[in-house]
Design an enzyme around this catalytic site. Sequence first.
Site, PDB file in Angstrom:
ATOM      1  N   LYS A  81      -4.008 -33.276   2.597  1.00 34.33           N
ATOM      2  CA  LYS A  81      -5.396 -32.801   2.411  1.00 34.33           C
ATOM      3  C   LYS A  81      -5.322 -31.298   2.201  1.00 34.33           C
ATOM      4  CE  LYS A  81      -9.332 -34.846   3.297  1.00 34.33           C
ATOM      5  NZ  LYS A  81      -9.712 -36.088   2.728  1.00 34.33           N
TER       6      LYS A  81
HETATM    7  N1  GLU Z   1     -11.005 -37.602  -0.346  1.00 30.61           N
HETATM    8  C1  GLU Z   1     -10.995 -39.008  -0.259  1.00 30.61           C
HETATM    9  C2  GLU Z   1     -10.682 -39.491   1.144  1.00 30.61           C
HETATM   10  O1  GLU Z   1     -10.872 -38.774   2.085  1.00 30.61           O
HETATM   11  C3  GLU Z   1     -10.098 -39.665  -1.305  1.00 30.61           C
HETATM   12  C4  GLU Z   1      -8.666 -39.288  -1.264  1.00 30.61           C
HETATM   13  C5  GLU Z   1      -7.907 -39.800  -2.484  1.00 30.61           C
HETATM   14  O2  GLU Z   1      -8.439 -40.550  -3.276  1.00 30.61           O
HETATM   15  O3  GLU Z   1      -6.749 -39.398  -2.593  1.00 30.61           O
HETATM   16  O4  GLU Z   1     -10.340 -40.616   1.355  1.00 30.61           O
END
Ligand code: GLU
Length: 432
Positions: free
Chosen positions: A122
Amino acid sequence: MSTTLPPNREETDEVTEQDTESALATARRQLKQAAAHLDIDENIVERLNHPARVHRVAVPLERDDGSLDVFTGYRSQHDAVRGPYKGGLRFHPHVTEDECIGLSMWMTWKCAVMDLPFGGAKGGIVVNPKKLSDDEKERLTRRFTQELRDAIGPMQDIPAPDMGTDAQTMAWIMDAYSMQEGETTPGVVTGKPPVIGGSYGREEAPGRSVAIITRLACDYYDMPLSDTTVAVQGFGSVGANAARLLDSWGANVVAVSDVNGAIYDPDGLDTHDVPTHEEEPEAVMKYDAPQKLENHELLELDVDVLIPAAIGNVLTEDNADNVTADLIIEGANGPTTTGADKIFEAKGIHVIPDILANAGGVTVSYFEWLQDINRRRWSLDRVNEELETEMNTAWESVKEEFDTRDVSWRDAAYIVGLRRIAEAHQARGVWP
Ligand code: GLU
């Protein structure tokens, strides 16, 4: 690019009360709690307490008036034992290094619960995107991509949209990365516009999975959807898609909200008429509903199902006692603090965790990545059918743990994810 070393074992063993609200502290507590249910080598648990790497970069931005501002960006790469790092990038003024680490841990578990061949990451930039022009956003995104160039890639780390970023942001990252590499590389990010290799159904996917899991949970507790009242906090991509799908499947969506407040109709709202954040930002309160409420009042409404789908840490020790819903389905990442979780458990309120409920986003990201690396395109019907199958399979795995152990739904999901990750670490071993 600088790499921040994670704190050592001594520093992380004790989580102080003061830490309770940070995503990292919550993620570490949850890991410890789930590990206690499994016979896992404690060295593997200790490894999972730390991100493999955290990149911290300075991102200079030339403003439209010619002045220069420097923003801080992060990318936390937690664990890649099952495949490349995967997870969103957020542009938000409250982004911190610890938040990125905690959220990257949740991505590791989320991908494992869904049995996807990805690890967790993240990142984000500490910036308020509402205060940037489109041109400034583009320059900031391209420069951030440049700074992270060595850290990301289709087989290394694949970003996606999160709070404050969208398909356009992903298009700029894909373009900047492709120009640097000298070849068009759609698989470096997911959540792109379909015209450059994005998947149909990706944008709706987190909300769709929240709706599917709500339906499965209602079924489990013998609550027919047609007799079920639902309140949804947040009317952006997750909340609005979940609310509209549940509405069209017969549930009675009585309240929805955005940052300005909530609208409530005990007879049910026509969710398709309420403007989503994408259709008209922050316009929920313009809808002519019988009652307008404060945002916190929505969380305390007498409904069967509550779906917090806005931001983290909205259900806390301060308001958990006032929540009367029977079921909470987490649409946002980390909406429930550890303290609130304990109160809900004591009150018999079941919380279906984010790492299962909103995992449709990363699951369709996986479909998108597969389409990109295979240079194929799937139809929307195929995406939705495969998503349905994956959500059902994950639900069954989590349900089995819930049914056979005396644990919460959150612990059951963690047990499923953690066992898969620990087995992979066991099989690969630790490089000496
Ligand atoms: N930001 C989204 C989550 O928290 C998607 C992450 C992604 O698709 O890699 O699941």
